[in-house]
Write an enzyme that holds these catalytic residues in place. Structure first.
Site, PDB file in Angstrom:
ATOM      1  CG  ASP A  67      -0.272  -0.404   2.511  1.00  0.00           C
ATOM      2  OD1 ASP A  67       0.958  -0.360   2.573  1.00  0.00           O
ATOM      3  OD2 ASP A  67      -0.984  -0.755   3.461  1.00  0.00           O
ATOM      4  CG  ASN A 136      -9.146  -1.243  11.810  1.00  0.00           C
ATOM      5  OD1 ASN A 136      -8.186  -1.847  11.350  1.00  0.00           O
ATOM      6  ND2 ASN A 136      -9.636  -0.160  11.240  1.00  0.00           N
ATOM      7  CG  HIS A 138      -6.043  -1.961   8.654  1.00  0.00           C
ATOM      8  ND1 HIS A 138      -6.184  -0.872   9.476  1.00  0.00           N
ATOM      9  CD2 HIS A 138      -4.730  -1.995   8.332  1.00  0.00           C
ATOM     10  CE1 HIS A 138      -5.017  -0.287   9.642  1.00  0.00           C
ATOM     11  NE2 HIS A 138      -4.106  -0.953   8.964  1.00  0.00           N
ATOM     12  CD  GLU A 143      -8.856   1.269   7.580  1.00  0.00           C
ATOM     13  OE1 GLU A 143      -8.862   0.361   8.429  1.00  0.00           O
ATOM     14  OE2 GLU A 143      -8.281   2.357   7.751  1.00  0.00           O
TER      15      GLU A 143
HETATM   16  C1  GLP Z   1      -0.623   0.452   8.486  1.00  0.00           C
HETATM   17  C2  GLP Z   1      -0.290  -0.291   7.184  1.00  0.00           C
HETATM   18  C3  GLP Z   1      -0.420  -1.776   7.341  1.00  0.00           C
HETATM   19  C4  GLP Z   1       0.307  -2.201   8.594  1.00  0.00           C
HETATM   20  C5  GLP Z   1      -0.374  -1.614   9.798  1.00  0.00           C
HETATM   21  C6  GLP Z   1       0.271  -2.011  11.115  1.00  0.00           C
HETATM   22  O1  GLP Z   1      -1.930   0.866   8.595  1.00  0.00           O
HETATM   23  N1  GLP Z   1      -1.085   0.112   6.079  1.00  0.00           N
HETATM   24  O2  GLP Z   1       0.093  -2.416   6.191  1.00  0.00           O
HETATM   25  O3  GLP Z   1       0.304  -3.595   8.676  1.00  0.00           O
HETATM   26  O4  GLP Z   1      -0.309  -0.196   9.682  1.00  0.00           O
HETATM   27  O5  GLP Z   1       1.417  -1.270  11.359  1.00  0.00           O
HETATM   28  P1  GLP Z   1       2.433  -1.532  12.539  1.00  0.00           P
HETATM   29  O6  GLP Z   1       3.219  -2.745  12.127  1.00  0.00           O
HETATM   30  O7  GLP Z   1       3.282  -0.303  12.609  1.00  0.00           O
HETATM   31  O8  GLP Z   1       1.626  -1.765  13.759  1.00  0.00           O
END
Ligand code: GLP
Length: 242
Positions: A67, A136, A138, A143
């Site tokens: 993403d 949440n 995702h 989402e």
């Molecule tokens: C973001 C990204 C996800 C990622 C998530 C968790 O929203 N789009 O791809 O997995 O955060 O991030 P973290 O590993 O910093 O908790």
């Protein structure tokens, strides 16, 4: 689903790097799906170390990131482009043209989404997809919604995600839209490894593993149906699993 629980982040990260190294040794031109965020940082550090030690080469590897924010210049330190070059690509021998990240500034975002899925197909599909997970539930930026998404698409971020990520943006406004692989794109990967650490992820992990398969309650719950998923968790993230 295979669930592995680690007592520390270093061994969790090493296990993720091991999976990637084994794949690349078997298939030097492997196709990796990559994630940003804090969760995979340790695995990327370990891959850099192994690459510098001459144990591993990314010369023929292709990568596709999950993403990217829309409307944020690539050079912004919060773009996922900057993250990937800072935390991985800038320190390994990957060919820059083989390290793909969705272009959140493409003049025609719909065309960019179609081209991204097409490029993944042309590369032969993703051999191993690395995932983090949002609080949440995702994955990528898929989402909670009424239906599971299919291909790469543009999405609006939820308040929960904006609240979790805005700390990186200091006083600048955080983008409210992103381009993301769809659940269908992610699900097409041959193998999936999901990393999660900390109490804040425990509920999402419980819903992923034991909840109803529901795009609204937990987008990651669809992974229950995938034939080859491994969860690499620390004890806190695993703490609500019965
Ligand atoms: C973001 C990204 C996800 C990622 C998530 C968790 O929203 N789009 O791809 O997995 O955060 O991030 P973290 O590993 O910093 O908790």
């Amino acid at each position: 689903m295979k669930i592995c629980v680690f007592s520390d982040y270093t061994s969790l990260s090493a296990a993720c790097a091991d999976g990637i190294e084994t794949l690349i040794k078997e298939k030097p031109d492997a196709v990796l799906g990559l994630a940003t965020g804090a969760s995979p940082e340790g695995a990327y550090e370990e891959l850099i170390r192994r690459s510098r030690a001459g144990e591993l080469s990314f010369r023929a590897v292709k990568t596709f990131n999950l993403d990217e924010y829309c409307g944020l210049p690539r050079a912004d330190r919060n773009s996922y482009y900057s993250f990937m070059w800072e935390h991985l690509f800038g320190h390994i021998d990957i060919a820059p043209e083989n390290a793909r990240i969705p272009d959140g500034n493409a003049p025609d975002l719909a065309a960019e989404c179609l081209a991204y899925d097409e490029a993944i197909k042309e590369a032969g599909g993703i051999d191993l997809q690395v995932l983090g997970i949002g609080r949440n539930g995702h994955i990528g930026f898929n989402e909670p919604a009424d239906a599971f998404t299919k291909g790469t698409h543009v999405t609006r971020l939820t308040k929960s995600t904006i609240d979790a990520n805005k700390r990186y943006f200091d006083d600048n406004p955080m983008p409210e839209a992103a381009i993301t692989m769809g659940i269908g794109t992610i699900f097409s990967a041959k193998r999936i490894v999901l990393l999660a650490t900390g109490k804040k992820k425990a509920e999402a992990i419980k819903n992923t593993v034991q909840g109803d398969i529901s795009p609204r309650q937990c987008p990651a719950s669809i992974l229950q149906l995938h034939p080859d998923v491994t969860l690499l968790l620390d004890e806190e993230a695993a703490s609500l699993l019965g």
